[in-house]
Write an enzyme that holds these catalytic residues in place. Sequence first.
Site: not given
Ligand code: 9MG
Length: 270
Positions: A210, A244
Amino acid sequence: MGILNVTPDSFSDGNTLYQAGQPVAEKVLRRAASMVEEGAKIIDIGGESTRPGASDVSLQEELDRVLPALELIQRELDVIVSIDSSTPQVFTEAARLGAGMLNDVRALGRDGALAAAAATGLPVCLMHMQGNTPADMQLAPHYEDIIAEVGDFLRQRVTACEQAGIGRDRLLLDPGFGFGKTLEHNLRLLNQMQRLQSLGLPLLVGTSRKTMIGQALDRPVDQRLAGGLATVVMAVERGAKIIRVHDVAATVDAVRMTEAVMMETKGEQA
Ligand code: 9MG
């Protein structure tokens, strides 16, 4: 949780899984299979770009992107499939095809989302975002106390879920790194994330590749792995239960190493 974006404009992994209006089956399967082999227990399929400024996708487009990928992975791999969506009709169709979880960056805030999610019977991840949509979330994020405000928002969404018939045992919470937050907000959120454990539900965290990492380290998107792993270690140490990510193998090692150190501390105290 391994990320599988079937969008034409994914900010971090190009558009290789999606061409001419549909997912490219061999590429989807190869990417998903390699994440499973590397240790992913969940594959999160998304058909809507949620990067800052991204535009909306139509219902039909989202269904056309997500459902074929879901069916393919369900058929070929032994893994839980999560659906990254905010769209009630997508929840319903995905559940019918065997999805194992819903991941909603709008925390079931769209019209009809609470009822549709409740009817699926699936676990749901509720994420915090300041601003209503990815299109406007980064315009002027502002907080007095980010942890308290993220916590209040998530608590309210949990209550809304319970009232709609989604029990706490079906909920996970996510502070939403990068969603309506400046670099300073994201750093504070990560530094003090352990305070969100008082919500009493499993925490899911996504920082992979990110902008917050790019800003902190001055790195382009393809050079953010080491920075991302540092955030993973800190998140696990502060209570995250699901991470994630795009880079599954490196993340699994980072999580296992962090947990080994944490278990040693517990052993010493016992
Ligand atoms: C779809 N998506 C993109 N970034 C995310 C994040 O930080 N958390 C979750 N749950 N979904 C995300």
